[in-house]
Design a protein around this motif. Structure first.
Motif, PDB file in Angstrom:
ATOM      1  N   ILE A 134       0.849  -1.197   0.000  1.00 17.61           N
ATOM      2  CA  ILE A 134       0.000   0.000   0.000  1.00 17.61           C
ATOM      3  C   ILE A 134       0.887   1.250   0.000  1.00 17.61           C
ATOM      4  O   ILE A 134       0.656   2.198  -0.745  1.00 17.61           O
ATOM      5  CB  ILE A 134      -0.950   0.008   1.226  1.00 17.61           C
TER       6      ILE A 134
ATOM      7  N   LEU B  95       1.146   4.505  -2.716  1.00 23.99           N
ATOM      8  CA  LEU B  95       1.015   5.915  -2.327  1.00 23.99           C
ATOM      9  C   LEU B  95       2.267   6.710  -2.699  1.00 23.99           C
ATOM     10  O   LEU B  95       2.171   7.815  -3.219  1.00 23.99           O
ATOM     11  CB  LEU B  95       0.744   6.021  -0.825  1.00 23.99           C
TER      12      LEU B  95
ATOM     13  N   LEU C 122      -5.331  -2.734  -2.714  1.00 22.41           N
ATOM     14  CA  LEU C 122      -5.587  -1.793  -1.619  1.00 22.41           C
ATOM     15  C   LEU C 122      -4.745  -0.526  -1.775  1.00 22.41           C
ATOM     16  O   LEU C 122      -5.193   0.573  -1.436  1.00 22.41           O
ATOM     17  CB  LEU C 122      -5.314  -2.451  -0.263  1.00 22.41           C
TER      18      LEU C 122
ATOM     19  N   THR D   8      -6.402   3.045  -2.070  1.00 27.31           N
ATOM     20  CA  THR D   8      -6.042   4.131  -1.154  1.00 27.31           C
ATOM     21  C   THR D   8      -5.643   5.373  -1.948  1.00 27.31           C
ATOM     22  O   THR D   8      -6.047   6.498  -1.610  1.00 27.31           O
ATOM     23  CB  THR D   8      -4.862   3.695  -0.251  1.00 27.31           C
TER      24      THR D   8
ATOM     25  N   SER E 196      -7.636   8.858  -1.934  1.00 26.06           N
ATOM     26  CA  SER E 196      -7.002  10.118  -1.510  1.00 26.06           C
ATOM     27  C   SER E 196      -7.290  11.210  -2.545  1.00 26.06           C
ATOM     28  O   SER E 196      -7.502  12.371  -2.184  1.00 26.06           O
ATOM     29  CB  SER E 196      -5.500   9.931  -1.273  1.00 26.06           C
TER      30      SER E 196
END
Lengths: 260, 245
Positions: A12, A16, A106, A110, A114
């Motif tokens: 994850i 990001l 995931l 995420t 966001s």
């Protein structure tokens, strides 16, 4: 289980970091500005109901941009892994392919959420400044259901990327998403009037395709209708979770059979 | 006891037999060079050793276990042939990612990171994004990620590619030190001189088959031949032909 969670958390974080380092976030911010600035400068000059149209345009943009970001992020994860050969070092570690899939899913989710938060923040700011409405129950429900929709789109984007080319994947997923958004609710009625063959196809589509229209709260927001029951919200979110899980199971099947 | 075992392994892709009845073993604490021309089947065999693909028939075992199992891969440190990593990550972020995938805690990764960064010669580059790295530096990152979880077995695909002479020497010393520490190392290479310098054993592949395997002492024989001669002979290229080239 603890190790699997540790592995998923690492993946994850990777998604990001990629989103922010690759300057994707700049695209998100530009889209947020596109959403906010032009509409905030326009004044309705007392035109009755003009606020409704601005609201509707803003929501269409929120939907469009969030779907594009979700699909953009999810559809390129595995093709990039294969093309750049980073998949080798990843799969050589003691992580199963299922864990890699879940972690990457995931992570993309995420990242997409966001971006969605930025869009909704821009939309809330717009509504607050223009109409004096800051936060409402309907807005909260719209956001939660939008997250459910994004969960499905990210799963579809990832599964598609394992079985077809990037362009085919994006085109087909967009067709399905927008096709279901506009016609999904009418499929059973449409099927009832068709020949047996067409009826079978339409009923199958009704069962198999994602019912994007379930997640659409735009009309309620635009016309300031009351919120739906939280039970209905929970049911729609359960549908999103189950649908995403089914798509991910299929993706897992394809990833296990993928030859590198 | 053999740490790496391939027994009568066959792997085909369509009508092409990439690996054809391949059998060899690598003993514990040994360095084995896995040599062959391009397309000989080295990378396919390595992919089977890592559980990326299943053999059509035969057995592939690492420490007596199936490499398809994630637990078996905990014992393996792998360095891929082409050192491509996530270009937007910094070295410590990349090692955090791989450490996380190995189930290591943050504290464990931090300790190992500070050791490895010195060991592979990346001091001072910890906070640079990988996209700014040269090929040789990426190879060093590849070595670091392979060693990160302190595995018992290293499988390295063309590890010397892209390294400058100094880095080669450092890497050679590193492999010898790891061997001394009891690690088992299998590496594929086209660098016959490197293989001759550090290997205990050599396996030469041709058309998916092991055409020669033995110790480097056997390669040297009575002192009249070297690995290059053996390699060329096994590949069916006469020394005179090579000289003519």
């Amino acid at each position: 289980m603890k190790i699997a969670l540790c592995q998923i958390r690492a993946l994850i974080k990777l998604s990001l970091l990629e989103l922010y380092r690759r300057k994707d976030i700049v695209v998100v911010l530009i889209l947020g500005a596109v959403l906010l600035l032009p509409l905030s400068f326009v004044t309705p000059f007392g035109m009755s109901g003009a606020g409704i149209y601005f609201n509707e345009i803003a929501l269409v943009m929120v939907w469009l941009f969030s779907i594009l970001i979700a699909l953009g992020v999810s559809s390129r994860i595995f093709p990039h892994e294969f093309e750049k050969r980073t998949i080798y070092a990843l799969l050589a570690k003691p992580a199963s392919r299922s864990v890699v899939l879940i972690g990457r899913y995931l992570g993309a989710l995420t990242a997409a959420i966001s971006a969605l938060c930025i869009f909704y923040a821009a939309y809330t700011l717009l509504c607050g400044c223009k109409q004096g409405v800051w936060l409402s129950e309907v807005l909260l429900q719209a956001f939660i259901l939008h997250v459910g929709l994004i969960a499905i789109i990210v799963a579809l984007g990832i599964m598609g990327s394992l079985i077809m080319t990037s362009s085919a994947n994006v085109t087909l997923t967009l067709l399905i998403v927008f096709g279901m958004l506009f016609f999904g609710g009418r499929l059973p009625a449409l099927a009832a009037t068709q020949s047996l063959f067409a009826k079978t196809i339409l009923y199958t589509a009704n069962v198999v395709a994602p019912h994007v229209e379930f997640f659409d709260m735009r009309q309620r927001l635009v016309h300031e209708w009351s919120a739906v029951s939280w039970l209905v919200c929970a049911a729609v979110m359960a549908y999103a979770v189950l649908y995403s899980a089914a798509v991910l199971l299929l993706a897992d099947f394809f990833l296990r059979r993928k030859r590198f | 006891m053999a740490v790496i075992q391939l027994e009568s392994v066959v792997k085909s892709f369509g009508s092409v037999k990439a690996v054809n009845d391949l059998s060899f073993e690598v003993g514990g604490g040994e360095i084995t060079g896995f040599l062959g021309a391009n397309g000989a089947g080295k990378t396919t065999a390595i992919k089977m050793l890592l559980g990326f693909i299943r053999p059509d028939s035969g057995r592939v075992l690492v420490k007596g276990r199936d490499p398809q199992l994630a637990e078996t891969r905990r014992l393996i440190g792998f360095m891929p042939e082409t050192a491509h990593y996530y270009p937007y990550l910094k070295v410590h972020e990349l090692l955090n990612l791989y450490g996380g995938l190995c189930g290591m805690s943050k504290a464990e990764i931090a300790v190992r990171f500070s050791e490895l960064i010195v060991k592979v010669g990346l001091t001072g580059a910890e906070n640079r994004q990988l996209k700014t790295f040269s090929k040789g530096m990426l190879q060093r990152v590849g070595i670091a990620q392979a060693l990160l979880h302190d595995p018992a077995v290293y499988i390295l695909d063309e590890p010397f590619t892209g390294l400058d002479p100094l880095a080669r020497i450092q890497f050679r010393d590193l492999l010898l030190a790891e061997k001394k520490a009891g690690k088992t190392i299998l590496f594929s290479s086209h660098e016959l001189s490197e293989a001759e310098l550090i290997c205990d054993n050599v396996v030469i592949l041709k058309e998916g088959r092991a055409v020669w395997s033995g110790t480097t002492a056997e390669v040297a024989g009575d002192g009249t031949q070297n690995l290059e001669r053996v390699f060329l002979r096994m590949l069916g290229v006469a020394h005179e032909e090579k000289e003519a080239l």
